[in-house]
Design an enzyme around this catalytic site. Structure first.
Site, mmCIF file in Angstrom:
data_model
loop_
_atom_site.group_PDB
_atom_site.id
_atom_site.type_symbol
_atom_site.label_atom_id
_atom_site.label_comp_id
_atom_site.label_asym_id
_atom_site.label_seq_id
_atom_site.Cartn_x
_atom_site.Cartn_y
_atom_site.Cartn_z
ATOM 1 N N GLY A 35 0.827 -1.200 0.000
ATOM 2 C CA GLY A 35 0.000 0.000 0.000
ATOM 3 C C GLY A 35 0.858 1.245 0.000
ATOM 4 N N VAL A 70 8.250 8.939 5.061
ATOM 5 C CA VAL A 70 8.899 10.200 5.412
ATOM 6 C C VAL A 70 9.084 11.109 4.205
ATOM 7 C CG1 VAL A 70 10.088 9.242 7.392
ATOM 8 C CG2 VAL A 70 11.218 9.231 5.163
ATOM 9 N N LYS A 101 4.245 24.436 -2.146
ATOM 10 C CA LYS A 101 5.707 24.459 -2.306
ATOM 11 C C LYS A 101 6.052 25.214 -3.580
ATOM 12 C CE LYS A 101 9.521 21.204 -3.158
ATOM 13 N NZ LYS A 101 9.868 19.750 -3.278
ATOM 14 N N VAL A 208 2.083 -11.612 2.504
ATOM 15 C CA VAL A 208 2.553 -12.561 1.494
ATOM 16 C C VAL A 208 3.587 -13.493 2.128
ATOM 17 C CG1 VAL A 208 3.725 -12.833 -0.721
ATOM 18 C CG2 VAL A 208 2.134 -10.936 -0.378
ATOM 19 N N LEU A 356 9.698 2.530 -4.321
ATOM 20 C CA LEU A 356 11.038 2.162 -3.888
ATOM 21 C C LEU A 356 11.472 0.811 -4.415
ATOM 22 C CD1 LEU A 356 10.879 3.333 -0.157
ATOM 23 C CD2 LEU A 356 11.776 4.572 -2.135
#
Length: 536
Positions: A35, A70, A101, A208, A356
């Protein structure tokens, strides 16, 4: 010669969740494993593909595995994601403690007098009026003329950040600023999860236990902790650095970027938010890396990205605490390890890695979420073309490899051009010669005092970032002849009136509200403002 290029359109039509294509989808069921922001963003983009509900989308999220959570900054492209889903800022931003931003300030990366800090602005249509004098002055200074060439003076976004203004102008002001966001990554993932479930995505909370391959080597199913097997036609790996599917199960090789990106660890610590809410990220160079400061509506996110080859985790934490004035404070620090590089194939067999799991380039320019968005969009595009065969897979992998390498080059340029000599870390970065041909082309062209525009436009070097970004970086770091070598400018070189530039920037900035006031009354997105910047 001057050309224009459209780089952003503020209004993006929402895609109907019911689907627009009558063609059958080439696959029936996609399972997103993991997720977090990456998994739920991908699921939403799949759920709003042209196939609509005829494409079954499931998110399998392990209750035993936490998310890193983060990464709290974005590039401006996140605007298009929410606009495409028809989700207003007034809905998602308060739910995620989000702020606007306008860009990033780099503090202490350069020691060159007058260039100890600079701001990397997001583009603005208003910059069309000031970028020409900026670029002219840059090249005059490269030729040795003592003219003003620091970027901060020439860009409206820099003024907004200095003054704590939000980068969304009043409704009656006809010009746009390209802006990104700061947000609580955990809350953003939870918000996207709710939206995805509302739009028909199935949410399964299971762990899993094992990935099962078929005889051809594709992923057949996932064996879950309750003994059941979950099958799907295609799998999206959002399992973070563990890369459970694409790496561990399919054995896809990983290409590290350690030879020219030294940072491999980070520490995160929150601090209270006091006073005005800034509209910028601040990246401050420390002894063995850099510290981020990201303002949210409820706190500041802080952290230290560093090289574990140059200092220990304890040393890094002490340095961060000293930097934040928390040396003796009882504030917990979260330590993280980073795997910097990319998979050789981000799409391997019947699996695409997103987030990632596909790779990571350190968070200096907040590109992680951009890679999620672009990877998911590229796969949805291939899916909507109706062909997921080898040719489509190769095009996808080539495109993503190029994007990773282009982004890596821009990040490496920050380190290569630093002028600090206080630690071996910074000296090693400046001395690093493991540069791509593309980055060498940018730097050699600049040092040869030639314009970058022709090479950038032709794709010979520096692809992936616009001219404004390259000029802001190299001029902002003060990559010019030494002050002792400067000569008085000729009348032609001194032709631009900086008082007129200052007046234009100041008058433009007054059309933008205080950032905190803007966040308290976020207006709906209306109209269609097309952002164009000039290229030379």
């Amino acid at each position: 010669m001057t050309d224009t290029a459209t780089v952003f359109n503020q209004h993006v039509a929402a895609r109907p969740a019911s689907g627009t294509s009558l063609a059958p989808p080439p696959i029936q069921h996609v399972c997103v494993v993991g997720g977090g922001t990456a998994g739920w963003m991908t699921a939403l983009m799949l759920a709003t593909s042209a196939y609509g509900p005829r494409l079954k989308v499931s998110v399998l999220e392990s209750p035993q595995v936490g998310i890193i959570g983060v990464g709290e900054g974005s590039t401006p492209w996140l605007r298009g994601f929410f606009d495409g889903l028809g989700i207003e800022e007034s809905e998602w931003m308060p739910a995620c403690n989000a702020t606007y931003k306008a860009g990033i300030t780099f503090e202490g990366w350069s020691t060159r007098p007058g260039f100890e800090r600079y701001f990397h602005p997001f583009a603005s249509m208003l910059d069309n009026m000031t970028m020409h004098p900026f670029v002219d002055n840059v090249h005059a200074r490269l030729d040795g003329a003592d003219v003003y060439a620091h970027p901060d003076r020439f860009f409206v976004a820099a003024a907004l950040a200095r003054q704590g203004r939000g980068p969304r102008a009043r409704a009656d002001f006809p010009f746009d600023v390209w802006y990104g966001y700061h947000f609580d990554a955990t809350l953003l993932g939870q918000f996207l999860a709710r939206k995805a479930v509302e739009r028909g995505v199935r949410h399964l909370q299971r762990h899993v236990h094992r990935v099962q391959l078929n005889e051809a080597g594709d992923i057949a199913s996932l064996l879950l902790d309750d003994g059941q097997a979950l099958s799907a036609d295609f799998f999206i790996d959002c399992t973070g650095f563990s890369s459970l599917l694409i790496g561990e199960a399919l054995g896809t090789p990983f290409i590290p970027f350690a030879e020219n990106l030294f940072n491999d660890a980070a520490i995160a610590m929150p601090t209270p938010l006091d006073g005005p809410i800034p509209s910028q990220t601040v990246s401050t160079a420390l002894r063995h890396g850099w510290a981020w400061k990201i303002p949210l509506t409820t706190r500041c996110g802080n952290g230290y990205v560093y090289s574990s080859a140059h200092c220990s985790a304890d040393e890094a934490e002490t340095e961060l605490r000293r930097h934040l004035g928390l040396l003796d404070a009882d504030v917990p620090a979260r330590h993280l390890k980073m795997r910097v590089g990319r998979m050789t194939q981000i799409w391997n067999r019947n699996c695409v890695a997103v987030g990632l799991s596909q790779g990571f380039i350190e968070p200096l320019e907040a590109t992680a979420l951009l890679f999620v968005q672009r990877t998911a969009a590229a796969f949805v595009n291939a899916l909507e073309q109706g062909n997921l065969g080898p040719a489509a897979r190769q095009r996808f992998n080539d495109e993503m490899a190029t994007r990773f390498e282009n982004t890596r080059d821009y990040i490496v340029a920050h380190y290569k051009t630093n002028s600090r000599t206080d630690t071996e870390y910074w000296r090693a970065n400046a001395d690093n010669m493991q540069l791509s041909d593309s980055l060498e082309g940018v730097l050699m062209t600049w040092l040869s005092r030639k314009p970058l525009a022709a090479g950038l436009k032709a794709g010979r070097f520096g692809a992936g970032y616009p001219i404004v970004s390259w000029y802001a970086l190299l001029a902002g770091m003060g990559i010019f002849p030494d002050a002792s070598e400067m000569r008085p400018p000729t009348p032609h070189e001194a032709r631009h009136r900086l008082d007129a530039v200052d007046d234009f920037v100041a008058r433009s900035a007054r059309n933008f509200p205080d950032h905190r006031d803007l966040l308290a009354h976020i207006p709906p997105r209306v109209g269609d403002k097309t952002l164009q910047i000039y290229l030379w």
